[in-house]
Design a protein around this motif. Sequence first.
Motif, PDB file in Angstrom:
ATOM      1  N   GLU A  49      -8.424 -12.433   1.990  1.00 15.67           N
ATOM      2  CA  GLU A  49      -9.351 -11.507   2.625  1.00 15.67           C
ATOM      3  C   GLU A  49      -8.731 -10.139   2.881  1.00 15.67           C
ATOM      4  O   GLU A  49      -9.364  -9.110   2.658  1.00 15.67           O
ATOM      5  N   VAL A  50      -7.494 -10.110   3.382  1.00 15.76           N
ATOM      6  CA  VAL A  50      -6.900  -8.847   3.826  1.00 15.76           C
ATOM      7  C   VAL A  50      -6.174  -8.071   2.727  1.00 15.76           C
ATOM      8  O   VAL A  50      -6.032  -6.852   2.838  1.00 15.76           O
ATOM      9  N   LEU A  51      -5.707  -8.748   1.690  1.00 16.60           N
ATOM     10  CA  LEU A  51      -5.033  -8.030   0.605  1.00 16.60           C
ATOM     11  C   LEU A  51      -6.093  -7.445  -0.337  1.00 16.60           C
ATOM     12  O   LEU A  51      -6.908  -8.177  -0.884  1.00 16.60           O
ATOM     13  N   PRO A  52      -6.086  -6.136  -0.517  1.00 18.98           N
ATOM     14  CA  PRO A  52      -7.131  -5.514  -1.346  1.00 18.98           C
ATOM     15  C   PRO A  52      -6.955  -5.817  -2.838  1.00 18.98           C
ATOM     16  O   PRO A  52      -5.837  -5.980  -3.329  1.00 18.98           O
ATOM     17  N   ASP A  53      -8.069  -5.906  -3.542  1.00 19.45           N
ATOM     18  CA  ASP A  53      -8.040  -6.146  -4.992  1.00 19.45           C
ATOM     19  C   ASP A  53      -7.332  -5.007  -5.730  1.00 19.45           C
ATOM     20  O   ASP A  53      -6.776  -5.213  -6.800  1.00 19.45           O
ATOM     21  N   GLU A  54      -7.322  -3.803  -5.135  1.00 23.09           N
ATOM     22  CA  GLU A  54      -6.695  -2.640  -5.760  1.00 23.09           C
ATOM     23  C   GLU A  54      -5.170  -2.740  -5.837  1.00 23.09           C
ATOM     24  O   GLU A  54      -4.529  -1.899  -6.459  1.00 23.09           O
ATOM     25  N   LEU A  55      -4.593  -3.762  -5.230  1.00 19.62           N
ATOM     26  CA  LEU A  55      -3.145  -3.948  -5.317  1.00 19.62           C
ATOM     27  C   LEU A  55      -2.692  -4.058  -6.770  1.00 19.62           C
ATOM     28  O   LEU A  55      -1.602  -3.625  -7.121  1.00 19.62           O
ATOM     29  N   ASP A  56      -3.523  -4.631  -7.607  1.00 19.57           N
ATOM     30  CA  ASP A  56      -3.148  -4.773  -9.011  1.00 19.57           C
ATOM     31  C   ASP A  56      -3.028  -3.395  -9.673  1.00 19.57           C
ATOM     32  O   ASP A  56      -2.130  -3.175 -10.484  1.00 19.57           O
ATOM     33  N   ASP A  57      -3.918  -2.466  -9.313  1.00 19.76           N
ATOM     34  CA  ASP A  57      -3.811  -1.095  -9.841  1.00 19.76           C
ATOM     35  C   ASP A  57      -2.485  -0.465  -9.407  1.00 19.76           C
ATOM     36  O   ASP A  57      -1.812   0.193 -10.201  1.00 19.76           O
ATOM     37  N   LEU A  58      -2.121  -0.670  -8.150  1.00 21.17           N
ATOM     38  CA  LEU A  58      -0.850  -0.148  -7.639  1.00 21.17           C
ATOM     39  C   LEU A  58       0.322  -0.723  -8.442  1.00 21.17           C
ATOM     40  O   LEU A  58       1.223   0.006  -8.851  1.00 21.17           O
ATOM     41  N   LEU A  59       0.305  -2.031  -8.680  1.00 26.67           N
ATOM     42  CA  LEU A  59       1.393  -2.658  -9.434  1.00 26.67           C
ATOM     43  C   LEU A  59       1.476  -2.104 -10.854  1.00 26.67           C
ATOM     44  O   LEU A  59       2.574  -1.859 -11.365  1.00 26.67           O
ATOM     45  N   GLU A  60       0.347  -1.904 -11.487  1.00 25.00           N
ATOM     46  CA  GLU A  60       0.330  -1.340 -12.845  1.00 25.00           C
ATOM     47  C   GLU A  60       0.907   0.078 -12.842  1.00 25.00           C
ATOM     48  O   GLU A  60       1.684   0.443 -13.729  1.00 25.00           O
ATOM     49  N   ASN A  61       0.531   0.875 -11.842  1.00 20.27           N
ATOM     50  CA  ASN A  61       1.043   2.246 -11.743  1.00 20.27           C
ATOM     51  C   ASN A  61       2.554   2.265 -11.474  1.00 20.27           C
ATOM     52  O   ASN A  61       3.284   3.075 -12.061  1.00 20.27           O
ATOM     53  N   LEU A  62       3.016   1.379 -10.606  1.00 21.43           N
ATOM     54  CA  LEU A  62       4.454   1.289 -10.329  1.00 21.43           C
ATOM     55  C   LEU A  62       5.225   0.844 -11.572  1.00 21.43           C
ATOM     56  O   LEU A  62       6.314   1.351 -11.856  1.00 21.43           O
ATOM     57  N   ALA A  76      15.138   5.014  -6.813  1.00 24.02           N
ATOM     58  CA  ALA A  76      13.883   5.731  -7.058  1.00 24.02           C
ATOM     59  C   ALA A  76      12.676   4.861  -6.699  1.00 24.02           C
ATOM     60  O   ALA A  76      11.734   5.333  -6.063  1.00 24.02           O
ATOM     61  N   MET A  77      12.713   3.594  -7.075  1.00 20.22           N
ATOM     62  CA  MET A  77      11.591   2.699  -6.775  1.00 20.22           C
ATOM     63  C   MET A  77      11.498   2.428  -5.271  1.00 20.22           C
ATOM     64  O   MET A  77      10.394   2.333  -4.727  1.00 20.22           O
ATOM     65  N   ASN A  78      12.639   2.341  -4.597  1.00 17.24           N
ATOM     66  CA  ASN A  78      12.631   2.154  -3.144  1.00 17.24           C
ATOM     67  C   ASN A  78      11.987   3.347  -2.449  1.00 17.24           C
ATOM     68  O   ASN A  78      11.237   3.186  -1.489  1.00 17.24           O
ATOM     69  N   GLU A  79      12.283   4.560  -2.930  1.00 16.05           N
ATOM     70  CA  GLU A  79      11.697   5.762  -2.337  1.00 16.05           C
ATOM     71  C   GLU A  79      10.178   5.788  -2.535  1.00 16.05           C
ATOM     72  O   GLU A  79       9.435   6.105  -1.613  1.00 16.05           O
ATOM     73  N   VAL A  80       9.742   5.459  -3.731  1.00 19.08           N
ATOM     74  CA  VAL A  80       8.305   5.497  -4.041  1.00 19.08           C
ATOM     75  C   VAL A  80       7.529   4.446  -3.253  1.00 19.08           C
ATOM     76  O   VAL A  80       6.400   4.688  -2.832  1.00 19.08           O
ATOM     77  N   THR A  81       8.128   3.291  -3.026  1.00 20.25           N
ATOM     78  CA  THR A  81       7.409   2.193  -2.366  1.00 20.25           C
ATOM     79  C   THR A  81       7.647   2.114  -0.867  1.00 20.25           C
ATOM     80  O   THR A  81       7.059   1.262  -0.197  1.00 20.25           O
ATOM     81  N   ALA A  82       8.463   2.994  -0.306  1.00 20.72           N
ATOM     82  CA  ALA A  82       8.806   2.928   1.119  1.00 20.72           C
ATOM     83  C   ALA A  82       7.564   2.954   2.006  1.00 20.72           C
ATOM     84  O   ALA A  82       7.508   2.267   3.036  1.00 20.72           O
ATOM     85  N   ASN A  83       6.548   3.722   1.652  1.00 16.17           N
ATOM     86  CA  ASN A  83       5.353   3.830   2.488  1.00 16.17           C
ATOM     87  C   ASN A  83       4.505   2.561   2.500  1.00 16.17           C
ATOM     88  O   ASN A  83       3.620   2.415   3.325  1.00 16.17           O
ATOM     89  N   LEU A  84       4.783   1.645   1.592  1.00 19.33           N
ATOM     90  CA  LEU A  84       4.013   0.389   1.573  1.00 19.33           C
ATOM     91  C   LEU A  84       4.265  -0.458   2.822  1.00 19.33           C
ATOM     92  O   LEU A  84       3.420  -1.232   3.238  1.00 19.33           O
ATOM     93  N   VAL A  85       5.447  -0.309   3.407  1.00 15.68           N
ATOM     94  CA  VAL A  85       5.796  -1.160   4.545  1.00 15.68           C
ATOM     95  C   VAL A  85       6.024  -0.388   5.839  1.00 15.68           C
ATOM     96  O   VAL A  85       6.390  -0.971   6.845  1.00 15.68           O
ATOM     97  N   LYS A  86       5.816   0.916   5.838  1.00 21.48           N
ATOM     98  CA  LYS A  86       5.990   1.701   7.062  1.00 21.48           C
ATOM     99  C   LYS A  86       4.877   1.352   8.046  1.00 21.48           C
ATOM    100  O   LYS A  86       3.714   1.277   7.689  1.00 21.48           O
ATOM    101  N   ARG A  87       5.284   1.148   9.281  1.00 23.93           N
ATOM    102  CA  ARG A  87       4.326   0.839  10.332  1.00 23.93           C
ATOM    103  C   ARG A  87       4.094   2.065  11.184  1.00 23.93           C
ATOM    104  O   ARG A  87       4.993   2.832  11.471  1.00 23.93           O
ATOM    105  N   LYS A  88       2.858   2.193  11.629  1.00 30.61           N
ATOM    106  CA  LYS A  88       2.531   3.287  12.537  1.00 30.61           C
ATOM    107  C   LYS A  88       2.688   2.786  13.961  1.00 30.61           C
ATOM    108  O   LYS A  88       2.222   1.710  14.308  1.00 30.61           O
ATOM    109  N   ASN A  89       3.360   3.565  14.771  1.00 26.89           N
ATOM    110  CA  ASN A  89       3.578   3.151  16.171  1.00 26.89           C
ATOM    111  C   ASN A  89       2.471   3.626  17.062  1.00 26.89           C
ATOM    112  O   ASN A  89       1.850   4.565  16.959  1.00 26.89           O
TER     113      ASN A  89
END
Length: 192
Positions: free
Chosen positions: A149-162, A179-192
């Motif tokens: 339910e919570v994981l969006p279907d668009e995740l596959d588009d993200l994986l293809e782009n990465l 380079a890949m760590n820098e690009v994907t860092a925002n995937l796990v950043k939490r907002k306080n």
Amino acid sequence: MNHLYPIFLKVHELNILLIGGGNVGTEKLEFLLKSSPKAQVTAVSREFSKSFIDLASKADNVTMIEDIYHEKYLGAKHFVIAATDDKSVNKQIHDEAKERFLLVNVADTPELCDFYLGGIVTKGNLKVAISTNGKSPTAAKRLRQLLEEVLPDELDDLLENLHAYRATLKGDFEYKVKAMNEVTANLVKRKN
């Protein structure tokens, strides 16, 4: 503590033996085919339920053999799932499979399992496996439903782009990881 080691098997390249063609066998086959539609399965049962036959007939890669279990069926198999309604036959399957160094899963008998068929969430190329260490398949099922339910279907588009971006990177392994760590860092950043 859960000491299981998760792996993703290419079951379309392996030979699976499923013994049992009733409700539990149908559930195991359904799980295999949902997770890996091209799984190579040989099913052996004295008789097959209508639901098993209906499911198996939709897959070219499932072979049904109407027979009682015999050790000869273990030949040329990579792993075995015992799903009969006879505990002594399931134990026999387990023991004979172990003699051949085969991995075995005995339905509803965690102490006779080398592996469990846990909950799996699939969103295109993303696959997430859930294990409760055999303690509660129902909890794994509910967690799977939540993640679906919570994981969006668009995740596959993200994986293809990465994947496409990673293919453009020049340099050594360390550079590409950075380079890949820098690009994907925002995937796990939490907002306080």
